[in-house]
Write a protein that holds these residues in place. Sequence first.
Motif, PDB file in Angstrom:
ATOM      1  N   VAL A 183       0.473   6.539  -2.523  1.00 56.23           N
ATOM      2  CA  VAL A 183      -0.477   6.965  -1.987  1.00 56.23           C
ATOM      3  C   VAL A 183      -0.619   8.014  -1.135  1.00 56.23           C
ATOM      4  O   VAL A 183       0.147   8.055  -0.300  1.00 56.23           O
ATOM      5  CB  VAL A 183      -0.905   5.441  -1.152  1.00 56.23           C
ATOM      6  CG1 VAL A 183      -2.161   5.473  -0.453  1.00 56.23           C
ATOM      7  CG2 VAL A 183      -0.892   4.290  -2.201  1.00 56.23           C
ATOM      8  N   GLU A 184      -1.526   8.853  -1.285  1.00 54.33           N
ATOM      9  CA  GLU A 184      -1.509  10.080  -0.648  1.00 54.33           C
ATOM     10  C   GLU A 184      -2.088   9.741   0.727  1.00 54.33           C
ATOM     11  O   GLU A 184      -3.020   9.149   0.982  1.00 54.33           O
ATOM     12  CB  GLU A 184      -2.473  11.079  -1.447  1.00 54.33           C
ATOM     13  CG  GLU A 184      -1.698  11.596  -2.666  1.00 54.33           C
ATOM     14  CD  GLU A 184      -0.485  12.547  -2.494  1.00 54.33           C
ATOM     15  OE1 GLU A 184      -0.515  13.099  -1.541  1.00 54.33           O
ATOM     16  OE2 GLU A 184       0.259  12.446  -3.667  1.00 54.33           O
ATOM     17  N   GLU A 204       0.492   3.145  -5.596  1.00 55.00           N
ATOM     18  CA  GLU A 204      -0.747   2.817  -6.424  1.00 55.00           C
ATOM     19  C   GLU A 204      -0.530   2.910  -8.021  1.00 55.00           C
ATOM     20  O   GLU A 204       0.294   3.819  -8.372  1.00 55.00           O
ATOM     21  CB  GLU A 204      -2.055   3.293  -5.900  1.00 55.00           C
ATOM     22  CG  GLU A 204      -1.824   4.942  -5.985  1.00 55.00           C
ATOM     23  CD  GLU A 204      -3.209   5.649  -5.625  1.00 55.00           C
ATOM     24  OE1 GLU A 204      -3.968   5.016  -4.830  1.00 55.00           O
ATOM     25  OE2 GLU A 204      -3.243   6.854  -5.781  1.00 55.00           O
ATOM     26  N   GLY A 251       0.880  -1.316  -0.040  1.00 54.41           N
ATOM     27  CA  GLY A 251      -0.069  -0.286  -0.084  1.00 54.41           C
ATOM     28  C   GLY A 251       0.804   1.164  -0.050  1.00 54.41           C
ATOM     29  O   GLY A 251       0.374   2.367   0.352  1.00 54.41           O
TER      30      GLY A 251
END
Length: 93
Positions: free
Chosen positions: A92-93, A82, A79
């Motif tokens: 991923v923000e 992305e 994670g």
Amino acid sequence: VGAALYGEPLKLIQRLLGVRRYLEKTPDSRDEVSRIILNSIALRGPMNISQMTREVERERGTASRVTVRKRVQDLLEEGAIEKGDGFEYRLVE
């Protein structure tokens, strides 16, 4: 114009700090290739496998698309990044 010039460096700093926090959270699973990939995406924005391989090669002197693809797959599963538009990957923000 001034606000735009001020905002972009702040976003860059936020992305770099996010990468640093992620790397500190899982230090034993992070190898040099993964660190280079994450830092490159943070600095330059979304990248495809070929671009990441060139960045790793620039930093280490050698790189393999297979190795980079494997690390990207690991980072996707964890994670940290992305899949974006097309073949590009982003943080991923």
